[in-house]
Design a protein around this motif. Sequence first.
Motif, PDB file in Angstrom:
ATOM      1  N   MET A 242       0.849  -1.172  -0.163  1.00  0.00           N
ATOM      2  CA  MET A 242       0.075   0.076   0.167  1.00  0.00           C
ATOM      3  C   MET A 242       0.817   1.317  -0.001  1.00  0.00           C
ATOM      4  SD  MET A 242      -3.371  -1.176   2.501  1.00  0.00           S
ATOM      5  CE  MET A 242      -3.966   0.529   2.326  1.00  0.00           C
ATOM      6  N   PHE A 243       1.845   1.205   0.927  1.00  0.00           N
ATOM      7  CA  PHE A 243       3.006   2.405   0.815  1.00  0.00           C
ATOM      8  C   PHE A 243       3.405   2.860  -0.532  1.00  0.00           C
ATOM      9  CE2 PHE A 243       4.184   0.824   5.313  1.00  0.00           C
ATOM     10  CZ  PHE A 243       2.994   1.854   5.847  1.00  0.00           C
ATOM     11  N   HIS A 244       3.579   1.969  -1.545  1.00  0.00           N
ATOM     12  CA  HIS A 244       4.195   2.042  -2.680  1.00  0.00           C
ATOM     13  C   HIS A 244       3.195   2.110  -4.008  1.00  0.00           C
ATOM     14  CE1 HIS A 244       8.158   1.764  -1.275  1.00  0.00           C
ATOM     15  NE2 HIS A 244       7.875   0.476  -0.616  1.00  0.00           N
ATOM     16  N   ASP A 245       1.778   1.853  -3.641  1.00  0.00           N
ATOM     17  CA  ASP A 245       0.823   1.958  -4.664  1.00  0.00           C
ATOM     18  C   ASP A 245       0.554   3.451  -5.014  1.00  0.00           C
ATOM     19  OD1 ASP A 245       0.616  -0.742  -4.845  1.00  0.00           O
ATOM     20  OD2 ASP A 245      -1.436  -1.076  -3.761  1.00  0.00           O
ATOM     21  N   ALA A 246      -0.362   3.820  -5.797  1.00  0.00           N
ATOM     22  CA  ALA A 246      -0.867   5.109  -6.427  1.00  0.00           C
ATOM     23  C   ALA A 246      -1.285   5.870  -5.602  1.00  0.00           C
ATOM     24  CB  ALA A 246      -1.539   4.883  -7.615  1.00  0.00           C
ATOM     25  N   PHE A 247      -2.147   5.365  -4.507  1.00  0.00           N
ATOM     26  CA  PHE A 247      -2.948   6.141  -3.420  1.00  0.00           C
ATOM     27  C   PHE A 247      -1.980   6.219  -2.133  1.00  0.00           C
ATOM     28  CE2 PHE A 247      -6.892   5.048  -5.602  1.00  0.00           C
ATOM     29  CZ  PHE A 247      -6.989   6.151  -6.296  1.00  0.00           C
ATOM     30  N   GLY A 248      -0.605   5.395  -2.311  1.00  0.00           N
ATOM     31  CA  GLY A 248      -0.200   5.398  -0.944  1.00  0.00           C
ATOM     32  C   GLY A 248       0.170   6.901  -0.306  1.00  0.00           C
ATOM     33  N   ALA A 249       0.353   7.776  -0.955  1.00  0.00           N
ATOM     34  CA  ALA A 249       0.603   9.166  -0.561  1.00  0.00           C
ATOM     35  C   ALA A 249      -0.562   9.876   0.264  1.00  0.00           C
ATOM     36  CB  ALA A 249       1.147  10.090  -1.563  1.00  0.00           C
ATOM     37  N   LYS A 250      -1.873   9.337  -0.268  1.00  0.00           N
ATOM     38  CA  LYS A 250      -2.967   9.899   0.456  1.00  0.00           C
ATOM     39  C   LYS A 250      -3.319   9.051   1.730  1.00  0.00           C
ATOM     40  CE  LYS A 250      -4.789  10.980  -4.308  1.00  0.00           C
ATOM     41  NZ  LYS A 250      -4.421  12.317  -4.166  1.00  0.00           N
ATOM     42  N   LEU A 251      -2.749   8.189   2.168  1.00  0.00           N
ATOM     43  CA  LEU A 251      -2.889   7.311   3.242  1.00  0.00           C
ATOM     44  C   LEU A 251      -3.094   8.063   4.663  1.00  0.00           C
ATOM     45  CD1 LEU A 251      -1.123   4.195   2.648  1.00  0.00           C
ATOM     46  CD2 LEU A 251      -3.548   4.167   2.839  1.00  0.00           C
ATOM     47  N   GLN A 252      -2.008   9.224   4.744  1.00  0.00           N
ATOM     48  CA  GLN A 252      -1.800  10.078   5.684  1.00  0.00           C
ATOM     49  C   GLN A 252      -3.187  11.105   5.954  1.00  0.00           C
ATOM     50  OE1 GLN A 252       0.740   9.792   8.087  1.00  0.00           O
ATOM     51  NE2 GLN A 252      -0.217  11.465   9.499  1.00  0.00           N
ATOM     52  N   THR A 253      -3.476  11.358   4.943  1.00  0.00           N
ATOM     53  CA  THR A 253      -4.750  12.426   5.094  1.00  0.00           C
ATOM     54  C   THR A 253      -6.038  11.872   5.125  1.00  0.00           C
ATOM     55  OG1 THR A 253      -4.629  12.856   2.730  1.00  0.00           O
ATOM     56  CG2 THR A 253      -3.218  14.175   4.175  1.00  0.00           C
ATOM     57  N   ALA A 254      -6.028  10.657   4.501  1.00  0.00           N
ATOM     58  CA  ALA A 254      -7.827  10.067   4.434  1.00  0.00           C
ATOM     59  C   ALA A 254      -7.904  10.020   5.681  1.00  0.00           C
ATOM     60  CB  ALA A 254      -7.578   8.836   3.677  1.00  0.00           C
ATOM     61  N   PRO A 255      -9.386  10.018   5.937  1.00  0.00           N
ATOM     62  CA  PRO A 255     -10.121   9.782   7.273  1.00  0.00           C
ATOM     63  C   PRO A 255     -10.499   8.146   7.561  1.00  0.00           C
ATOM     64  CG  PRO A 255     -11.799  10.553   5.684  1.00  0.00           C
ATOM     65  CD  PRO A 255     -10.380  10.616   4.839  1.00  0.00           C
ATOM     66  N   THR A 256     -10.163   7.142   6.557  1.00  0.00           N
ATOM     67  CA  THR A 256     -10.395   5.929   6.640  1.00  0.00           C
ATOM     68  C   THR A 256      -9.809   5.341   8.140  1.00  0.00           C
ATOM     69  OG1 THR A 256     -10.712   5.711   4.265  1.00  0.00           O
ATOM     70  CG2 THR A 256     -10.364   3.669   5.719  1.00  0.00           C
ATOM     71  N   ARG A 257     -10.438   4.634   8.688  1.00  0.00           N
ATOM     72  CA  ARG A 257      -9.607   3.764   9.879  1.00  0.00           C
ATOM     73  C   ARG A 257      -9.498   2.281   9.168  1.00  0.00           C
ATOM     74  NH1 ARG A 257     -11.789   2.045  14.672  1.00  0.00           N
ATOM     75  NH2 ARG A 257     -13.876   2.431  13.942  1.00  0.00           N
ATOM     76  N   TRP A 258      -8.211   2.028   9.268  1.00  0.00           N
ATOM     77  CA  TRP A 258      -7.923   0.502   8.672  1.00  0.00           C
ATOM     78  C   TRP A 258      -7.603  -0.373   9.671  1.00  0.00           C
ATOM     79  CZ3 TRP A 258      -7.836   0.564   3.493  1.00  0.00           C
ATOM     80  CH2 TRP A 258      -7.768   1.610   2.746  1.00  0.00           C
ATOM     81  N   VAL A 259      -8.137  -1.523   9.383  1.00  0.00           N
ATOM     82  CA  VAL A 259      -7.786  -2.863   9.974  1.00  0.00           C
ATOM     83  C   VAL A 259      -7.137  -3.756   8.857  1.00  0.00           C
ATOM     84  CG1 VAL A 259      -8.863  -4.706  11.269  1.00  0.00           C
ATOM     85  CG2 VAL A 259      -9.999  -2.350  11.436  1.00  0.00           C
ATOM     86  N   GLU A 260      -6.127  -4.088   9.308  1.00  0.00           N
ATOM     87  CA  GLU A 260      -5.368  -4.098  10.471  1.00  0.00           C
ATOM     88  C   GLU A 260      -4.691  -2.618  10.342  1.00  0.00           C
ATOM     89  OE1 GLU A 260      -4.643  -6.145  13.035  1.00  0.00           O
ATOM     90  OE2 GLU A 260      -5.957  -7.464  12.012  1.00  0.00           O
ATOM     91  N   PRO A 261      -4.340  -1.889  11.401  1.00  0.00           N
ATOM     92  CA  PRO A 261      -3.961  -0.437  11.535  1.00  0.00           C
ATOM     93  C   PRO A 261      -2.432  -0.529  11.036  1.00  0.00           C
ATOM     94  CG  PRO A 261      -3.874  -1.390  13.657  1.00  0.00           C
ATOM     95  CD  PRO A 261      -4.583  -2.385  12.999  1.00  0.00           C
ATOM     96  N   PRO A 262      -2.065   0.746  10.553  1.00  0.00           N
ATOM     97  CA  PRO A 262      -0.832   0.971   9.898  1.00  0.00           C
ATOM     98  C   PRO A 262       0.292   0.437  10.905  1.00  0.00           C
ATOM     99  CG  PRO A 262      -2.207   2.774   9.666  1.00  0.00           C
ATOM    100  CD  PRO A 262      -2.943   2.063  10.632  1.00  0.00           C
ATOM    101  N   TRP A 263       0.330   0.691  12.218  1.00  0.00           N
ATOM    102  CA  TRP A 263       1.499   0.122  12.988  1.00  0.00           C
ATOM    103  C   TRP A 263       1.541  -1.274  12.974  1.00  0.00           C
ATOM    104  CZ3 TRP A 263       0.468  -3.601  16.480  1.00  0.00           C
ATOM    105  CH2 TRP A 263      -0.922  -3.445  17.224  1.00  0.00           C
ATOM    106  N   LYS A 264       0.756  -2.134  12.475  1.00  0.00           N
ATOM    107  CA  LYS A 264       0.960  -3.444  12.156  1.00  0.00           C
ATOM    108  C   LYS A 264       2.052  -3.807  11.154  1.00  0.00           C
ATOM    109  CE  LYS A 264      -1.427  -6.703  14.566  1.00  0.00           C
ATOM    110  NZ  LYS A 264      -2.368  -7.600  13.866  1.00  0.00           N
ATOM    111  N   ALA A 265       2.303  -2.637  10.206  1.00  0.00           N
ATOM    112  CA  ALA A 265       3.465  -2.889   9.217  1.00  0.00           C
ATOM    113  C   ALA A 265       4.619  -3.164   9.783  1.00  0.00           C
ATOM    114  CB  ALA A 265       3.262  -1.338   8.443  1.00  0.00           C
TER     115      ALA A 265
END
Length: 390
Positions: A242-265
């Motif tokens: 996800m970090f390297h995909d086209a939308f990767g740069a938008k992860l920081q600003t998007a309001p989406t809550r992700w499961v698993e959370p980013p710290w699981k990386a």
Amino acid sequence: MQRIPCPERDDWRETAAQCGFDFYEVDGERYWDERAYYAFSIAEIELGIEEPTGEIEQMCLELVRRVVADEALLRRLQLPEPAWPLLADSWTRADPSLYGRLDLSFPGFRGGDRVPAKLLEYNADTPTSIFEAAVFQWTWLEQAIERRILPGRADQYNSIHERLIERWRALGKGRLHLAGVTSEPEDAATLVYLADTAAQAGLSTTVLDITDIGWRDTGGGFVDLDNNDIRLAFKLYPWEWMFHDAFGAKLQTAPTRWVEPPWKAILSNKGILPLLWQMFEGHPSLLPAYFEDDPKAASLGQSFVRKPIYSREGANVSLVSGGVAVSAQDGPYGAEGYIRQALAPLPDFGGVFPVIGSWLVANTPCGLSIREDATPITGNRSRFLPHAIL
């Protein structure tokens, strides 16, 4: 621990089809195999597997706490710098985890020898085989008791299904989107199963392919094919991709809550193995491990397991004995570097080698699965066998 041959159910394929388990074969070879099962004592489950799993999870959480605050460690794990704030914010908010699976080497107890399981690696971000572990092997247990394949008092270490439902209730309300590579049968079945557990917890669910997630510029946010906001999303798709995909740069600003959370990386990275050893050296459930460019790696001698920092399904893992790679898997990984881990020989049951998958839901141990292979490296084609407590 024993491996006990047994008759298979005459109708197990029909049973699998009825519950959507359509990947019980891989490339014409059995994936699900109930011609034998692994039997455990209750002490082996509680003291040999469950207790060490809980301890390892707590060590891993402590590791995340240290890594998110240390640029040198983030860089050591080859995590891209633009993602660092996302990881730190996720950890600071205490974004909750759904589930994970520790892969363990466990020889079983012999007499007074109570050796705990050893951590091989942590499938912390996108673990599959959850449906077989939570549902299909439980169905096998019930029917095997009914058909007298198992003794009537047999049990199973398995509360995965109930705990998943309970965890979804705690994670939120409203609509949950579940995304992954839906063209892969196992991934698609995993998404459907997790959607079912979420629905039982009261959430509305939408399953979609990861490539069908879009972005709305006005207001900013991820959307589905119907242009609905994706506010809570489970993704069966690795964070490092996800970090390297086209939308990767938008992860920081998007309001989406992700499961698993980013710290699981952080925990889905093989680099945690040398870091855990550095932090908790000598713990009975950890194996000595070092980054390959660390001079201390030489202390492992000529026998070790070599693993890429990023790898899945055993790809690019090699088992080295006496300086010679005696077992190895090909694959696309390794560009980010390798770690070396001390050998923990898997138990040998007549030429098959089982790996214990110890499951956690909401950071709590709650069940196990077993994959076995004719080689000591567990890969995509390794068989899944059920287990019982006798």
